[in-house]
Design an enzyme around this catalytic site. Sequence first.
Site, PDB file in Angstrom:
ATOM      1  N   TYR A 144      30.622 -19.421 -39.286  1.00 43.25           N
ATOM      2  CA  TYR A 144      30.027 -20.666 -39.747  1.00 43.25           C
ATOM      3  C   TYR A 144      30.300 -21.773 -38.727  1.00 43.25           C
ATOM      4  O   TYR A 144      31.257 -21.726 -37.952  1.00 43.25           O
ATOM      5  CB  TYR A 144      30.623 -21.086 -41.084  1.00 43.25           C
ATOM      6  CG  TYR A 144      30.087 -20.352 -42.293  1.00 43.25           C
ATOM      7  CD1 TYR A 144      29.354 -19.182 -42.180  1.00 43.25           C
ATOM      8  CD2 TYR A 144      30.331 -20.843 -43.582  1.00 43.25           C
ATOM      9  CE1 TYR A 144      28.875 -18.522 -43.296  1.00 43.25           C
ATOM     10  CE2 TYR A 144      29.860 -20.197 -44.704  1.00 43.25           C
ATOM     11  CZ  TYR A 144      29.128 -19.036 -44.560  1.00 43.25           C
ATOM     12  OH  TYR A 144      28.657 -18.392 -45.669  1.00 43.25           O
ATOM     13  N   GLY A 165      13.216 -18.530 -43.908  1.00 43.21           N
ATOM     14  CA  GLY A 165      13.135 -19.085 -42.567  1.00 43.21           C
ATOM     15  C   GLY A 165      14.396 -18.948 -41.743  1.00 43.21           C
ATOM     16  O   GLY A 165      15.509 -19.079 -42.256  1.00 43.21           O
ATOM     17  N   ASP A 210      19.201 -20.483 -36.830  1.00 41.07           N
ATOM     18  CA  ASP A 210      19.868 -19.567 -37.754  1.00 41.07           C
ATOM     19  C   ASP A 210      20.093 -18.204 -37.095  1.00 41.07           C
ATOM     20  O   ASP A 210      19.570 -17.901 -36.031  1.00 41.07           O
ATOM     21  CB  ASP A 210      19.038 -19.418 -39.031  1.00 41.07           C
ATOM     22  CG  ASP A 210      19.892 -19.139 -40.257  1.00 41.07           C
ATOM     23  OD1 ASP A 210      21.079 -18.794 -40.096  1.00 41.07           O
ATOM     24  OD2 ASP A 210      19.379 -19.266 -41.388  1.00 41.07           O
ATOM     25  N   GLU A 243      20.895 -23.731 -48.619  1.00 43.34           N
ATOM     26  CA  GLU A 243      22.297 -23.315 -48.741  1.00 43.34           C
ATOM     27  C   GLU A 243      23.132 -24.119 -47.745  1.00 43.34           C
ATOM     28  O   GLU A 243      22.648 -24.500 -46.680  1.00 43.34           O
ATOM     29  CB  GLU A 243      22.463 -21.822 -48.404  1.00 43.34           C
ATOM     30  CG  GLU A 243      21.654 -20.864 -49.249  1.00 43.34           C
ATOM     31  CD  GLU A 243      22.439 -20.324 -50.424  1.00 43.34           C
ATOM     32  OE1 GLU A 243      23.572 -20.796 -50.635  1.00 43.34           O
ATOM     33  OE2 GLU A 243      21.919 -19.433 -51.114  1.00 43.34           O
ATOM     34  N   GLU A 244      24.383 -24.358 -48.049  1.00 44.20           N
ATOM     35  CA  GLU A 244      25.435 -24.755 -47.110  1.00 44.20           C
ATOM     36  C   GLU A 244      24.997 -25.825 -46.110  1.00 44.20           C
ATOM     37  O   GLU A 244      25.016 -25.632 -44.897  1.00 44.20           O
ATOM     38  CB  GLU A 244      25.943 -23.511 -46.376  1.00 44.20           C
ATOM     39  CG  GLU A 244      26.550 -22.505 -47.332  1.00 44.20           C
ATOM     40  CD  GLU A 244      26.839 -21.165 -46.699  1.00 44.20           C
ATOM     41  OE1 GLU A 244      27.692 -20.447 -47.231  1.00 44.20           O
ATOM     42  OE2 GLU A 244      26.214 -20.834 -45.664  1.00 44.20           O
ATOM     43  N   ASP A 269      34.335 -13.251 -51.372  1.00 47.97           N
ATOM     44  CA  ASP A 269      34.212 -14.707 -51.353  1.00 47.97           C
ATOM     45  C   ASP A 269      34.798 -15.396 -52.576  1.00 47.97           C
ATOM     46  O   ASP A 269      35.393 -16.463 -52.456  1.00 47.97           O
ATOM     47  CB  ASP A 269      32.726 -15.104 -51.261  1.00 47.97           C
ATOM     48  CG  ASP A 269      32.139 -14.788 -49.900  1.00 47.97           C
ATOM     49  OD1 ASP A 269      32.906 -14.712 -48.933  1.00 47.97           O
ATOM     50  OD2 ASP A 269      30.908 -14.625 -49.816  1.00 47.97           O
ATOM     51  N   ARG A 270      34.594 -14.817 -53.761  1.00 47.92           N
ATOM     52  CA  ARG A 270      34.851 -15.570 -54.990  1.00 47.92           C
ATOM     53  C   ARG A 270      35.893 -14.864 -55.859  1.00 47.92           C
ATOM     54  O   ARG A 270      35.590 -13.888 -56.536  1.00 47.92           O
ATOM     55  CB  ARG A 270      33.537 -15.763 -55.766  1.00 47.92           C
ATOM     56  CG  ARG A 270      32.521 -16.592 -55.004  1.00 47.92           C
ATOM     57  CD  ARG A 270      31.213 -16.750 -55.766  1.00 47.92           C
ATOM     58  NE  ARG A 270      30.598 -15.459 -56.098  1.00 47.92           N
ATOM     59  CZ  ARG A 270      29.912 -14.716 -55.233  1.00 47.92           C
ATOM     60  NH1 ARG A 270      29.750 -15.113 -53.977  1.00 47.92           N
ATOM     61  NH2 ARG A 270      29.383 -13.573 -55.612  1.00 47.92           N
TER      62      ARG A 270
END
Length: 469
Positions: free
Chosen positions: A406, A297, A324, A276-277, A151-152
Amino acid sequence: MNPNQKIITIGSVSLTIATVCFLMQIAILATTVTLHFKQHKCDSPASNQVMPCEPIIIERNITEIVYLNNTTIEKEICPEVVEYRNWSKPQCQITGFAPFSKDNSIRLSAGGDIWVTREPYVSCDPGKCYQFALGQGTTLDNKHSNGTIHDRIPHRTLLMNELGVPFHLGTKQVCVAWSSSSCHDGKAWLHVCVTGDDRNATASFIYDGRLVDSIGSWSQNILRTQESECVCINGTCTVVMTDGSASGRADTRILFIKEGKIVHIGPLSGSAQHIEECSCYPRYPDVRCICRDNWKGSNRPVIDINMEDYSIDSSYVCSGLVGDTPRNDDSSSNSNCRDPNNERGNPGVKGWAFDNGDDVWMGRTISKDLRSGYETFKVIGGWSTPNSKSQVNRQVIVDNNNWSGYSGIFSVEGKSCINRCFYVELIRGRPQETRVWWTSNSIVVFCGTSGTYGTGSWPDGANINFMPI
C-alpha cells in the site's frame, strides 16, 4: 550636652531610622504581594480571535520569572490561542521527492519485540508527525504471528508512534480496529476505528481520547475506511467509508465529523463506480481524494468533497499512465477522466496521486502485475487531458526486486505552503515469502522538495532467512 542628653539624642535618631526602615520594608512587601497576585487572565476569545488580557487576581501555573532589585516577581504569560486548521496556504511547488523517514521494523524484529502490522500510514498534528498501523495483537517473534495474513480479527488495534519510532512493546494502542483513519483538526486527534463482525461491524469515532460517536454497518458487508489520514478544515473532518462488495457494486458514503460527532453523511455521487481506501488531501476550501477501484478500473477514482455545502462529485484521474496494480502495459492503458477503463480492475492496491495545475504527481508499483518496486513521476496534462502519457521527473523509491504494498499521501503545513508527502508499505512474509508464517511490514517515507535530489532504492532490507518463522 551631658551624657544623658547624648544617650537620649542617639536613641531618638536610631528609633527614627529604624521606624523609617520598618515602613520601607512594609511598603516593599506590599508592592511585592500586589505584583504577585495582580496577574492577567487570558479570556477565551470568541470566534477564534486574539483578545487582550484582562486584569484579574488569580493564581496560575504558567509563569515568567523576572528579577527586579533582588525581588522575585511572577507574572502570567497569556497562552497561545489554539485554532482549527484551515489549510488555506497554496500547495508547494516541487521538483520531486526526497527521503524523510524509514522505520526498519522487520529488520529490528529479528532481534527485538516489534509488533506485527499492516495498513500503515502517516499523519501530522501542527507540530509533529506520527506513524500509524493496524497491529495484529502480537509481536513477530511470537507463535501468535502464525496466520497474520488475515485482515480482520478482533485483536487488531490501531497503533500510534512518533514518526520513525518502530512499534515496540510500549506503543500506544489507540483503539480497537481492523480498518482506520486518523487526522488532527488543530486542537485534537480524531480516530475512526472499524472493528467487529464482517456482517455487522462498528465504526467508533474517538476525539481527544474520548469515544464521542459511532455508526454501524449499513450494508452488512465489511464496513471499511481509508487506511490513511482523513482531513479537517475549520474544525470539520471528512472521511470516506465503504460498505458492500469488494468486487462489485458497494455503498460508499462520505462522513463529516465535528469534534468526534457525525454532523452529516453524504452518498457518493458522480461517475466513480467503485471506491476503496482513499488517499485524501486538503485543497482549500475543499478536500480531494484519490482512491482504489477494485471492480472495473485500473485508473484511479477521484472524489471532490465540498466542505461548506457537503456536495460531492467523483471522476477518474485523466492520466493514461494509470496508478493501480494490476494494470495493462503503459502502451495499452487508458483513461478518459470520467469512467473506469475496464482494464484489470480487480483486485487493486491502495495508492495516491495529487493534482498540480493541469499535471498530476503520482506513485505506483513498478511491476504492473505484482506489489513489487515503487516509482513516482509527474504526468504532463495528467489532471486535465484524457489519456495523457508524457512522463517527467521519474524516481525509483524501491527497486523492482523488492516487495512494496500500500501507499498513501499526507500533508504537512510549512511557513508558506502545504507540502505533499507519501509513505510506502514494505510488506514481508506471506503470501510471497512462504518460508515464514507471518505477514508484516515496515515503511519508507518521502516528502516533496523544490531542491535537487539523487537516486537510490529503499527496500525493507530484512534477510528473510534471519527472521523467526
